[in-house]
Design a protein around this motif. Structure first.
Motif, PDB file in Angstrom:
ATOM      1  N   LEU A   1       0.823  -1.211   0.000  1.00  0.00           N
ATOM      2  CA  LEU A   1       0.000   0.000   0.000  1.00  0.00           C
ATOM      3  C   LEU A   1       0.858   1.261   0.000  1.00  0.00           C
ATOM      4  O   LEU A   1       0.524   2.243  -0.669  1.00  0.00           O
ATOM      5  CB  LEU A   1      -0.939   0.013   1.205  1.00  0.00           C
ATOM      6  CG  LEU A   1      -2.177  -0.861   1.085  1.00  0.00           C
ATOM      7  CD1 LEU A   1      -2.923  -0.887   2.413  1.00  0.00           C
ATOM      8  CD2 LEU A   1      -3.086  -0.379  -0.022  1.00  0.00           C
ATOM      9  N   MET A   2       1.964   1.253   0.719  1.00  0.00           N
ATOM     10  CA  MET A   2       2.834   2.430   0.738  1.00  0.00           C
ATOM     11  C   MET A   2       3.495   2.647  -0.625  1.00  0.00           C
ATOM     12  O   MET A   2       3.625   3.780  -1.083  1.00  0.00           O
ATOM     13  CB  MET A   2       3.903   2.299   1.831  1.00  0.00           C
ATOM     14  CG  MET A   2       3.343   2.336   3.238  1.00  0.00           C
ATOM     15  SD  MET A   2       2.423   3.842   3.589  1.00  0.00           S
ATOM     16  CE  MET A   2       0.735   3.254   3.591  1.00  0.00           C
ATOM     17  N   VAL A   3       3.877   1.575  -1.283  1.00  0.00           N
ATOM     18  CA  VAL A   3       4.435   1.690  -2.636  1.00  0.00           C
ATOM     19  C   VAL A   3       3.368   2.209  -3.594  1.00  0.00           C
ATOM     20  O   VAL A   3       3.623   3.100  -4.414  1.00  0.00           O
ATOM     21  CB  VAL A   3       4.993   0.330  -3.123  1.00  0.00           C
ATOM     22  CG1 VAL A   3       5.342   0.378  -4.599  1.00  0.00           C
ATOM     23  CG2 VAL A   3       6.203  -0.058  -2.314  1.00  0.00           C
ATOM     24  N   TYR A   4       2.148   1.685  -3.483  1.00  0.00           N
ATOM     25  CA  TYR A   4       1.045   2.128  -4.339  1.00  0.00           C
ATOM     26  C   TYR A   4       0.764   3.608  -4.116  1.00  0.00           C
ATOM     27  O   TYR A   4       0.555   4.363  -5.070  1.00  0.00           O
ATOM     28  CB  TYR A   4      -0.209   1.301  -4.050  1.00  0.00           C
ATOM     29  CG  TYR A   4      -1.351   1.607  -4.993  1.00  0.00           C
ATOM     30  CD1 TYR A   4      -1.406   1.021  -6.239  1.00  0.00           C
ATOM     31  CD2 TYR A   4      -2.353   2.504  -4.636  1.00  0.00           C
ATOM     32  CE1 TYR A   4      -2.437   1.307  -7.116  1.00  0.00           C
ATOM     33  CE2 TYR A   4      -3.384   2.792  -5.495  1.00  0.00           C
ATOM     34  CZ  TYR A   4      -3.424   2.190  -6.736  1.00  0.00           C
ATOM     35  OH  TYR A   4      -4.444   2.485  -7.594  1.00  0.00           O
ATOM     36  N   LYS A   5       0.784   4.035  -2.846  1.00  0.00           N
ATOM     37  CA  LYS A   5       0.530   5.443  -2.526  1.00  0.00           C
ATOM     38  C   LYS A   5       1.596   6.339  -3.147  1.00  0.00           C
ATOM     39  O   LYS A   5       1.284   7.374  -3.729  1.00  0.00           O
ATOM     40  CB  LYS A   5       0.513   5.622  -1.010  1.00  0.00           C
ATOM     41  CG  LYS A   5       0.265   7.029  -0.558  1.00  0.00           C
ATOM     42  CD  LYS A   5       0.290   7.109   0.957  1.00  0.00           C
ATOM     43  CE  LYS A   5       0.148   8.509   1.458  1.00  0.00           C
ATOM     44  NZ  LYS A   5       0.257   8.566   2.915  1.00  0.00           N
ATOM     45  N   LYS A   6       2.848   5.930  -3.059  1.00  0.00           N
ATOM     46  CA  LYS A   6       3.942   6.718  -3.630  1.00  0.00           C
ATOM     47  C   LYS A   6       3.790   6.835  -5.145  1.00  0.00           C
ATOM     48  O   LYS A   6       3.903   7.927  -5.717  1.00  0.00           O
ATOM     49  CB  LYS A   6       5.275   6.060  -3.285  1.00  0.00           C
ATOM     50  CG  LYS A   6       6.474   6.817  -3.762  1.00  0.00           C
ATOM     51  CD  LYS A   6       7.756   6.121  -3.356  1.00  0.00           C
ATOM     52  CE  LYS A   6       8.961   6.876  -3.859  1.00  0.00           C
ATOM     53  NZ  LYS A   6      10.205   6.190  -3.492  1.00  0.00           N
ATOM     54  N   LEU A   7       3.505   5.728  -5.802  1.00  0.00           N
ATOM     55  CA  LEU A   7       3.325   5.744  -7.263  1.00  0.00           C
ATOM     56  C   LEU A   7       2.086   6.544  -7.658  1.00  0.00           C
ATOM     57  O   LEU A   7       2.088   7.237  -8.680  1.00  0.00           O
ATOM     58  CB  LEU A   7       3.227   4.314  -7.794  1.00  0.00           C
ATOM     59  CG  LEU A   7       4.489   3.477  -7.655  1.00  0.00           C
ATOM     60  CD1 LEU A   7       4.218   2.040  -8.065  1.00  0.00           C
ATOM     61  CD2 LEU A   7       5.612   4.070  -8.475  1.00  0.00           C
ATOM     62  N   MET A   8       1.039   6.457  -6.850  1.00  0.00           N
ATOM     63  CA  MET A   8      -0.186   7.189  -7.124  1.00  0.00           C
ATOM     64  C   MET A   8       0.082   8.697  -7.068  1.00  0.00           C
ATOM     65  O   MET A   8      -0.331   9.444  -7.958  1.00  0.00           O
ATOM     66  CB  MET A   8      -1.252   6.795  -6.097  1.00  0.00           C
ATOM     67  CG  MET A   8      -2.601   7.413  -6.312  1.00  0.00           C
ATOM     68  SD  MET A   8      -3.881   6.764  -5.191  1.00  0.00           S
ATOM     69  CE  MET A   8      -3.279   7.237  -3.591  1.00  0.00           C
ATOM     70  N   PHE A   9       0.822   9.153  -6.062  1.00  0.00           N
ATOM     71  CA  PHE A   9       1.130  10.572  -5.954  1.00  0.00           C
ATOM     72  C   PHE A   9       2.050  11.035  -7.079  1.00  0.00           C
ATOM     73  O   PHE A   9       1.913  12.155  -7.582  1.00  0.00           O
ATOM     74  CB  PHE A   9       1.735  10.895  -4.587  1.00  0.00           C
ATOM     75  CG  PHE A   9       0.693  11.170  -3.552  1.00  0.00           C
ATOM     76  CD1 PHE A   9       0.190  12.441  -3.371  1.00  0.00           C
ATOM     77  CD2 PHE A   9       0.194  10.144  -2.776  1.00  0.00           C
ATOM     78  CE1 PHE A   9      -0.782  12.695  -2.424  1.00  0.00           C
ATOM     79  CE2 PHE A   9      -0.782  10.386  -1.823  1.00  0.00           C
ATOM     80  CZ  PHE A   9      -1.271  11.664  -1.648  1.00  0.00           C
ATOM     81  N   GLN A  10       2.975  10.196  -7.513  1.00  0.00           N
ATOM     82  CA  GLN A  10       3.824  10.549  -8.660  1.00  0.00           C
ATOM     83  C   GLN A  10       2.974  10.725  -9.909  1.00  0.00           C
ATOM     84  O   GLN A  10       3.186  11.652 -10.693  1.00  0.00           O
ATOM     85  CB  GLN A  10       4.886   9.478  -8.892  1.00  0.00           C
ATOM     86  CG  GLN A  10       5.976   9.469  -7.859  1.00  0.00           C
ATOM     87  CD  GLN A  10       6.953   8.327  -8.057  1.00  0.00           C
ATOM     88  OE1 GLN A  10       6.792   7.494  -8.947  1.00  0.00           O
ATOM     89  NE2 GLN A  10       7.965   8.270  -7.216  1.00  0.00           N
ATOM     90  N   GLU A  11       2.021   9.852 -10.092  1.00  0.00           N
ATOM     91  CA  GLU A  11       1.121   9.938 -11.251  1.00  0.00           C
ATOM     92  C   GLU A  11       0.266  11.201 -11.179  1.00  0.00           C
ATOM     93  O   GLU A  11       0.043  11.865 -12.188  1.00  0.00           O
ATOM     94  CB  GLU A  11       0.238   8.696 -11.323  1.00  0.00           C
ATOM     95  CG  GLU A  11      -0.596   8.593 -12.565  1.00  0.00           C
ATOM     96  CD  GLU A  11       0.228   8.463 -13.837  1.00  0.00           C
ATOM     97  OE1 GLU A  11      -0.222   8.970 -14.884  1.00  0.00           O
ATOM     98  OE2 GLU A  11       1.311   7.877 -13.789  1.00  0.00           O
ATOM     99  N   PHE A  12      -0.189  11.552  -9.994  1.00  0.00           N
ATOM    100  CA  PHE A  12      -0.979  12.774  -9.828  1.00  0.00           C
ATOM    101  C   PHE A  12      -0.156  14.008 -10.181  1.00  0.00           C
ATOM    102  O   PHE A  12      -0.659  14.950 -10.787  1.00  0.00           O
ATOM    103  CB  PHE A  12      -1.501  12.898  -8.402  1.00  0.00           C
ATOM    104  CG  PHE A  12      -2.533  11.883  -8.018  1.00  0.00           C
ATOM    105  CD1 PHE A  12      -3.146  11.073  -8.962  1.00  0.00           C
ATOM    106  CD2 PHE A  12      -2.884  11.715  -6.697  1.00  0.00           C
ATOM    107  CE1 PHE A  12      -4.099  10.135  -8.600  1.00  0.00           C
ATOM    108  CE2 PHE A  12      -3.835  10.788  -6.318  1.00  0.00           C
ATOM    109  CZ  PHE A  12      -4.436   9.991  -7.273  1.00  0.00           C
TER     110      PHE A  12
END
Length: 56
Positions: free
Chosen positions: A38-49
């Motif tokens: 989940l922390m990796v997903y959150k980091k990638l999600m914010f990069q995409e945003f």
């Protein structure tokens, strides 16, 4: 925009799943590495945003 909403909904649903387990009880085996994922997903999600211009 719909993709962003789906990502946020997915993330919040999974976080709610993990946090709904009582701390005194042993979590299911499927939750063993979930926090890290989940922390990796959150980091990638914010990069995409940031790429899409939602975050400056």
């Amino acid at each position: 925009m719909k993709e962003v909403q789906r990502r946020i909904a997915y993330y919040t649903r999974k976080v709610a799943e993990v946090s709904s387990i009582h701390p005194a009880k042993k979590p299911p085996r499927s939750h063993t590495y979930r926090h890290g994922r989940l922390m990796v997903y959150k980091k990638l999600m914010f990069q995409e945003f940031k790429k899409q211009g939602y975050i400056k």
